[in-house]
Scaffold this active site. Structure first.
Site: not given
Ligand code: XIL
Length: 351
Positions: A199, A235, A263, A265
């Site tokens: 990932n 992201h 993930e 957003d």
């Molecule tokens: C983030 C969580 O959403 C938060 O709550 C935590 O404080 C930090 O981690 N990439 C990832 C995730 O693979 O595990 C992360 O999640 C966001 C970025």
């Protein structure tokens, strides 16, 4: 697009008319939910855990109605699972699994090996042998615990640097590059049926980082390492739209692996204006289209579905409003446009 425009107008109106829009519930017709409209071969997921799962019935209802998969946002990270050596606390992760099972949802395990969320008692000063043994123990214990209950694992997370080389982490420094292949082999032994993913973020488009990831996955596959999928975190923000995500995901698929949006957003500079919400919707749609266009895209997951519990504001000061639902659990244009996209896809796909 008509539905989308109506939805946007409605959304802007809702700002002045709080409380009129009901979040989806288990009673909604499938044609009104993301879950109901998603093609059967692609899971639609959301990252969840945390306080709202226990505290807010609307949160639970929306999670159950719109998604048929859940990723553990934090509950399965090593530092949370094993705060003191040998004393695993499965409470939060078990809770998530039960919720998913009660609601007919698959669980995506996140994440076994990462440079972050390493328990503080794990030390880089240890010998390589001891460190490797601790990592192996963690992978095997966690995957074994959830064997048959977690359909896929992010085995390694964020191992590539911006320039496409391997990220400089404790694991690379102390164990060398072989820790990646080792982690996949350990996980595969512990649950031969789980789908095993690598990932990464910043790899949705044709970036240097994506090229580095591509070479890594190609090499792992050539060596017979059980890597089954590549997760594209996504992201995103409005001023950095990924270039050619379809072509990019397809070249990975051509290596024989599944792909997934893991993930998603889209963070906005605050305060979010209505036109920004429309651009955000288009970016969500862009990524859904990419997933639907790649035949081995197995799942499409958002990182939190409501602005009430998104990680963005804590990690990106000045940004927020990144999710499909607002903080009062009202659907935003992005959620409406995803519904629209799924309907269009269903109409265009021969049954
Ligand atoms: C983030 C969580 O959403 C938060 O709550 C935590 O404080 C930090 O981690 N990439 C990832 C995730 O693979 O595990 C992360 O999640 C966001 C970025």
């Amino acid at each position: 697009m008509a539905l989308f425009l109506v939805a946007c107008a409605a959304y802007v109106g809702w700002d002045r008319d709080v409380g009129q829009a009901d979040p989806p519930s288990g009673q909604d017709a499938p044609s009104l939910t993301l879950r109901g409209l998603m093609p059967g071969n692609v899971r639609i997921g959301a990252a969840a855990d945390g306080a709202l799962l226990d505290a807010d019935p609307r949160y639970r209802a929306t999670l159950a109605a719109d998604f048929n998969a859940i990723t553990a946002e934090n509950a399965m990270k090593w530092a949370n699972l094993e705060p003191t050596p040998g004393a695993y606390d499965w409470t939060a992760s078990d809770r998530l699994i039960s919720f998913a099972q009660e609601n007919g949802q698959a669980v995506y395990g996140h994440t076994l090996v990462w440079h972050s969320s390493v328990p503080p008692w794990v030390s880089e000063e240890w010998s390589a042998e001891r460190l490797r043994a601790a990592l192996r123990q963690h992978v095997v214990t966690t995957v074994t615990r959830y064997r048959g209950q977690v359909w896929a694992w992010d085995v390694v997370n964020e191992v590539i640097a911006e320039d496409g080389s391997l990220r400089d982490s404790m694991w690379l420094r102390r164990l060398g590059p072989s820790y990646i292949a080792d982690a996949f082999r350990w996980a595969h032994e512990a649950d031969p049926d789980a789908r095993l993913f690598i990932n990464e973020y910043g790899v949705e488009g044709r970036t240097k980082k994506a090229n580095g990831l591509f070479k890594l996955v190609r090499g792992l596959r050539a060596d017979g390492v059980p890597v089954h999928g590549v997760g594209f975190q996504a992201h995103l923000r409005l001023d950095a739209v990924p270039e050619d995500p379809i072509g990019n995901m397809r070249r990975f698929a051509a290596l024989g692996v599944s792909v997934a949006v893991t993930e998603l957003d889209v963070r906005l500079a605050l305060p979010a204006k209505p036109e920004m919400l429309l651009d955000q919707a288009l970016l969500y749609q862009h990524m859904l289209r990419a997933c639907l266009a790649v035949s081995t895209c197995e799942s499409f997951t958002v990182w939190g579905f409501t602005d009430a519990s998104s990680w963005i504001s804590a990690h990106y000061p000045g940004y927020g409003a990144a999710c499909l639902y607002d903080k009062d659990m009202r659907a935003k244009p992005a959620r409406d446009l995803l519904l629209h996209e799924l309907r269009t896809h269903a109409d265009e796909t021969p049954s």
